[in-house]
Write an enzyme that holds these catalytic residues in place. Structure first.
Site, PDB file in Angstrom:
ATOM      1  N   ASP A   1      14.410  12.205 -12.273  1.00 32.97           N
ATOM      2  CA  ASP A   1      13.788  11.539 -11.148  1.00 32.97           C
ATOM      3  C   ASP A   1      14.938  11.038 -10.129  1.00 32.97           C
ATOM      4  O   ASP A   1      15.848  10.886 -10.512  1.00 32.97           O
ATOM      5  CB  ASP A   1      12.861  10.354 -11.784  1.00 32.97           C
ATOM      6  CG  ASP A   1      11.413  10.728 -12.246  1.00 32.97           C
ATOM      7  OD1 ASP A   1      11.475  11.716 -12.255  1.00 32.97           O
ATOM      8  OD2 ASP A   1      11.012   9.729 -12.272  1.00 32.97           O
ATOM      9  N   ASP A   2      14.187  10.788  -8.870  1.00 36.26           N
ATOM     10  CA  ASP A   2      15.348  10.003  -7.903  1.00 36.26           C
ATOM     11  C   ASP A   2      16.334  10.735  -7.319  1.00 36.26           C
ATOM     12  O   ASP A   2      16.841  10.435  -6.452  1.00 36.26           O
ATOM     13  CB  ASP A   2      15.694   8.706  -8.776  1.00 36.26           C
ATOM     14  CG  ASP A   2      14.679   7.778  -9.085  1.00 36.26           C
ATOM     15  OD1 ASP A   2      13.671   8.160  -8.621  1.00 36.26           O
ATOM     16  OD2 ASP A   2      15.157   6.979  -9.623  1.00 36.26           O
TER      17      ASP A   2
ATOM     18  N   HIS B   1      16.839  10.607 -15.670  1.00 37.36           N
ATOM     19  CA  HIS B   1      17.325  10.439 -14.048  1.00 37.36           C
ATOM     20  C   HIS B   1      18.735  11.012 -13.751  1.00 37.36           C
ATOM     21  O   HIS B   1      19.486  11.021 -14.554  1.00 37.36           O
ATOM     22  CB  HIS B   1      17.668   8.831 -13.748  1.00 37.36           C
ATOM     23  CG  HIS B   1      16.053   8.085 -13.978  1.00 37.36           C
ATOM     24  ND1 HIS B   1      15.734   7.567 -15.257  1.00 37.36           N
ATOM     25  CD2 HIS B   1      15.304   7.759 -13.101  1.00 37.36           C
ATOM     26  CE1 HIS B   1      14.530   7.030 -15.008  1.00 37.36           C
ATOM     27  NE2 HIS B   1      14.128   7.179 -13.875  1.00 37.36           N
TER      28      HIS B   1
END
Lengths: 731, 402
Positions: A98-99, A250
């Site tokens: 993610d991100d 992440h």
């Protein structure tokens, strides 16, 4: 000096139209500033400095979420009114990151995945994807899938449908711009497992499904953002009993070296247990999530990514520019404080002498063009002179009877020479030819001398190396706002700049309002020239090149009247700055000369160019960043920084005022000067640059005759304008 | 633009005698223009509710400064007569307005003695505010039903701006004293209201109830009122312009800084931040009056606005009193638009919805025109002039030209 030009303008009248569309001359600089500002805004936007929303909804009841979703798998398909969820088969594991993409950690994650021949899904945010399109390209090229993770990571359950649509389309735009595809995968920010869906997030999930996206949450959270250690991340990411899993990791948002290390060990370990690492659709055995985009949407995406990249690059350049200007401004102030202090100490020592006292009579040249209102005061002030003088008023074809007024005064030692209107340099040359003495003082037709001015002005000629002397021009009308600003500018210009230039031996200008020349020196350089709009700068530079010293006499005060309207001021400064650029250009050859000319060319000329032509060009950056800082924050720090620079300026100004024995009250208008006057000055300079870089260069020599340079200044009341040009405070 | 502006202001020689009143025939059109702008700004603000309008142009401060200047001019005559004349001019228009509002309220079955916000005998006593606004007149927070023709807060909307009349009355009554003090000690008198605001406007000292409101408003706008004196008496002209403008700017910077740290329910709305309102208005008015060019006629392009400026100045009280009630009245009228047969589609409705405030702003001016026709003449009666229907100066001009 501008006599001729003014006339030709009045005669042709062609430029009237130009003048009417007054903002034209503001348009280009303004446009440039607006473009800069827009680029900065875009940068603030993709760096989440605008619209950033860090609120997170507190969990609420989940009684309206269907049980089969709550108890179902992490892939939730709500497209077309469906509500079903899917899980992975055993020994299938989908890694999700993610991100990102993050310039530091995403490549490392990709390297590890490649090393172990694994595929994964990257849920990228629109902001990061816009800023690092290359990484998105690499992700897709290496066989991974990308999914949306919104544009700037808000909690969607707090947003309107409009905002959700915007978040989706804007991040889709970024991905399209980067790789030319659309994706059907979506992961909501702040999501965890399907069982955590509640009455606020479920409607959002359904809505996103109605927009055609499959929502992918996770069932195995590595909790790598807590940085719990490599071992712990591995434990968190390992599903029980060989079950299938979607693992959350992440690749952005801080130091992710634990994630990378854990990944490097986790992959072979699980592969040994028979796990396959596929993209989501591979693992589900479904059609790929990517669909190619063509046509206008593709170009929109590319344009977006291009703009963001450009804004990032431009901002980087601007920051460098700001650092440069900051360094220049501060170092200039420090240098001025230091050198003007040294200069003042030196010339104020009790035993200081330039050489033997100069007592010989001198000639005062007063070139006058339509100075009927002022000429009498000027000549009378000269009559009070303590030094023996001969006054020579050169009437440059005035139509208001200037010459007659002087003749009617019927004073001894005052002669009037008339000529047909030919411009100020010609008038000065004519005066020079008629002068009886070897030292020539030049002043303007509306300037008033003190009784001691001439005496003080010529004392430096006791030193045989001194070829020219600059006096100290003071603003008489300093009670208006614009007058007060010019007063501050003049006091600083004469007491800091001129002293500094004196010490550095590169004073660029003898002010036309109060200056003195050694006749022999003037004759050696060929007298005044009409080559530039600033013949005073031109002649001063010529003096330097001929090896003469040019010094500053602080006690030779002359009182002048500063322009009272913005338009007059504009016209005056436009000619100064353009004339200075012309003079620098004219004397550029000095750069390669030998002897004193080369010294001036290699020290003085660059210094003058830097402080007077280049630095002001960067000055708008201060304002651009001030506005940016005020709007996007940190507001307080921005204001403090601005006040800090203001304080430095105030200290310098106060020192200059003290050196000149002026009352400090006028300094109260310094803050306002910084937010109104300074901008005017650099817009004028920008205008000069534009003239120089466009048509100006072609007509370099003939400019004065065409009157083009005059035009932007607009109409100037005659009696004032003819001499405004000569009161040069700075340089 | 800036250049043109500065040019025009700089070119005007400031040769006006400090204490000589301008000839009665020629009004200072610059001040008239300011009053007109202030009125338009007030209407726009009450309609749109944009907080930034209070920063863009502090109307109330400007209006009080203009009134203060005129008051100082009139006070060359015996004070008692002047004060009486001012009150006489103010009250009849208020009575007309009060009669309409109270009738509507009583028809709406409002009883001041039973209103929870006012209550008992005191509520009845406060009604005097509609006759002599020593205190702001009372009104119910809600009347009628939310679904009625007017919104149920119409009374508050309509009578809310009446605080201005109370403040004005207080200033008029205290003016002889203020002017006396100003002539003795100009600077302390000028700055005292700002000091008072710093005390009562920041909660350092709390004065309860309507008296508190009155004292607060008096303090906030007292500075502007006395600035009007200073303008008329020539004090402002004695201060070098650079000094006045620079100090005002610093004061206004303080106002913004203070407002940033003390934002009210509407953010930067200065009406909720007394100290910021007082200092911002003060600085703003100093700059406006410092550049006061004393126009006999509106110059250049402004000349086209001459009649509207004249009309709005002749009917300032009427416009001010009635505008908010008229804004209320635009809503039911505009709602009729939705009934029109050719406007029956979702897109048109959406377009109407999104531009509703704009149409209100368009419609309110004809209504104000009607109010001027209907009740404006009361201002003339109150001033013991012959009633005029539409005093925009057109006739006088035509007569002069002949």
């Amino acid at each position: 000096m501008a006599t001729r030009t003014r006339r030709s303008r009045a005669a042709t009248g062609v430029l009237g139209g130009f003048r009417r569309s007054l903002p034209m001359r503001l348009l280009l600089p303004l446009l440039a500033l607006v473009a800069l500002m827009a680029m900065l805004m875009l940068r603030g936007y993709v760096h989440s400095e605008v619209l950033a929303d860090h609120r997170v909804q507190a969990p609420v009841a989940s009684d309206r979420v269907p049980d089969r979703i709550l108890e179902g798998g992490p892939v939730i398909d709500t497209r077309g009114g469906r509500s079903q969820s899917l899980s992975l088969r055993d020994h299938r594991l989908v890694l999700t990151f993610d991100d990102g993409p993050d310039p530091e950690w995403t490549p490392k994650v990709l390297d590890v995945l490649k090393k172990h021949d694994a595929h994964a899904v990257f849920f990228v945010t629109g902001t990061m994807a816009s800023r690092y399109p290359d990484l998105v390209r690499r992700i897709v090229a290496e066989g991974h899938e990308v999914g949306l993770h919104t544009f700037n990571h808000p909690d969607l359950s707090l947003q309107s449908k409009k905002r959700i649509d915007w978040e989706l389309s804007q991040s889709q735009l970024a991905i399209t711009g980067a790789v030319g595809i659309r994706t059907a995968l979506f992961r909501p920010p702040y999501s965890s497992s399907a069982s955590a869906l509640d009455n606020r997030t479920w409607p959002v999930t359904k809505y996103i499904g109605s927009r055609g996206y499959i929502t992918v949450v996770n069932d195995t959270d590595s909790e790598d953002w807590r940085k719990p250690g490599v071992e712990q991340i591995m434990r968190n990411s390992t599903p029980e009993d060989g079950r299938g899993a979607i693992v959350l990791m992440h690749d952005s948002g801080g130091d992710r070296h634990q994630t990378v290390q854990a990944l490097d060990r986790l992959l072979p370990k699980l592969q040994a247990r028979g796990y396959e690492f596929d993209t989501l659709t591979e693992a589900l055995g479904a059609v790929g999530a990517h669909t190619p985009v063509t046509g206008i949407d593709l170009w929109k995406g590319r344009a977006w990514v291009f703009l963001v990249t450009a804004s990032d690059n431009i901002t980087a350049v601007l920051v460098v520019g700001l650092a440069v200007i900051g360094f220049l401004v501060i170092s200039r102030f420090l240098l001025m404080l230091l050198l003007s202090g040294v200069h003042a100490r030196r010339v104020r020592r009790r035993d200081f002498r330039w050489g033997p006292p100069v007592t010989e009579p001198v000639t005062v040249l007063v070139p006058a063009y339509n100075e009927a209102k002022c000429i009498e005061n000027t000549v009378r002030s000269l009559m009070a002179s303590e030094h023996p003088i001969e006054v020579l008023v050169v009437d440059d074809g005035s139509s208001d009877g200037t010459a007659r007024i002087v003749e009617a005064m019927n004073l001894p030692n005052v002669r009037v020479v008339r000529q047909l209107n030919a411009g100020k340099p010609a008038a000065l040359n004519r005066g020079l030819a008629n002068a009886s003495h070897d030292i020539i003082v030049m002043m303007d037709g509306d300037t008033v001398f003190e009784p001691s001015t001439v005496g003080e002005l010529v004392q430096p000629f006791g030193d045989p190396g001194v070829g020219a002397v600059a006096g100290n021009a003071k603003v008489g009308n300093r009670d208006s706002l614009i007058g007060a600003w010019q007063h501050i500018e003049y006091v600083m210009g004469f007491n800091l700049d001129r002293r500094m230039y004196d010490m550095l031996r590169c004073m660029p200008t003898i002010p036309g309002a109060v200056g003195a020349f050694r006749r022999s020196a003037l004759e050696r350089v060929g007298g005044m020239s009409e080559d530039t709009l600033a013949e005073d700068t031109d002649i001063t530079m010529a003096m330097h090149r001929d090896g003469w010293r040019v010094v500053y006499a602080e006690k030779a005060r002359a009182w002048t009247e500063a322009p009272e309207t913005v338009q007059q001021l504009w016209s005056q400064r436009y000619r100064w700055s353009y004339g200075t650029m012309q003079a620098i250009w004219k004397h550029r050859g000095a750069l390669l000369d030998r002897g004193p000319s080369g010294r001036f060319g290699r020290v003085g000329l660059p210094l003058v160019s830097l402080f007077m032509v280049v630095a002001p060009l960067l000055a708008p950056l201060i304002d651009v960043f001030l506005i940016y800082g005020l709007v996007f924050g940190p507001t307080q720090k921005t204001i403090m920084a601005w006040l800090g620079v203001l304080a430095i300026q105030a200290v310098c100004a106060a020192y200059a005022f003290r050196l000149d024995g002026e009352r400090m009250t006028h300094l109260i208008s310094l803050p306002l000067q910084q937010i109104l006057y300074r901008q005017l000055m650099y817009v004028v300079l920008l205008q000069s640059w534009i003239t120089a870089l466009t048509g100006g260069r072609l007509r370099w020599q003939k400019l004065r005759r065409t009157g083009v340079v005059e035009a932007p200044g607009g109409p100037v009341p005659r009696q004032r304008a003819s001499s405004d040009d000569e009161r040069r405070p700075v340089g | 633009m800036t250049q043109e502006h500065t040019q025009s202001t700089y070119d005007i020689p400031r040769q006006q005698e400090p204490s000589a009143p301008p000839a009665p025939a020629g009004r200072d059109r610059y001040l008239d223009l300011l009053r007109s702008i202030a009125l338009v700004r007030v209407v726009a603000y009450h309609l749109f509710g944009w907080a930034w309008l209070t920063v863009l142009f502090p109307s109330m401060g400007v209006m009080f400064a203009l009134a203060g200047s005129l008051m100082a001019r009139s006070l060359n005559r015996p004070a008692w007569g002047v004060v009486r004349g001012r009150i006489r001019r103010l009250l009849p228009p208020l009575w007309a307005f009060g009669a309409v509002v109270l009738t509507l309220l009583f028809v709406g079955e409002w009883s001041p003695s039973r209103d929870p916000d006012h209550g008992g005998v005191q509520g009845l006593v406060e009604l005097i505010g509609y006759v002599v606004p020593i205190g702001a007149p009372p009104y119910p927070a809600h009347i009628g039903s939310p679904s009625g023709l007017l919104e149920d807060t119409w009374a508050e909307q309509a009578a809310g701006p009446l605080w201005y009349l109370r403040a004005y009355l207080w200033f008029v009554i205290t003016s002889p004293l203020l002017l006396w003090a100003f002539r003795r000690a100009p600077w302390p008198t000028l700055l005292a209201p700002l000091g008072l605001t710093a005390l009562v406007g920041t909660g350092l000292v709390a004065v309860p109830g309507e008296t508190g409101n009155a004292v607060g408003d008096f303090a906030v706008y007292g500075g502007c009122w006395v600035l009007g004196f200073a303008h008329h008496e020539g004090l402002l002209r004695q201060v070098p312009r650079y000094l006045a403008v620079s100090c005002s700017t610093l004061l206004m910077a303080f106002a913004l800084w203070w407002a940033a740290g003390h934002q009210g329910p509407n953010g930067w709305d200065l009406n909720d931040i007394p100290l910021a309102q007082a200092t911002w208005s003060f600085g703003f008015v100093v700059i406006l009056l410092q550049y006061s060019p004393s126009w006999r006629e509106l110059p250049g392009r402004l000349a086209g606005w001459d009649r509207l400026v004249t009309l709005s100045n002749n009917r300032a009280i009427t416009i001010y009193l009635w505008h908010n009630l008229l804004i209320m009245a635009t809503f039911p009228i505009l709602d009729l638009l939705y009934e029109l047969p050719f406007l029956q589609s979702a897109t048109v409705e959406a377009a109407l919805d999104s531009t509703y405030a704009l149409w209100t702003f368009v419609l309110v001016w004809p209504l104000i025109g009607l109010a001027i026709l209907g009740v404006g003449w009361i201002e003339d009666l109150a001033a013991r002039r012959k009633p005029r229907l539409w005093p925009n100066g057109a006739k006088k001009r035509a007569a002069r030209q002949r």
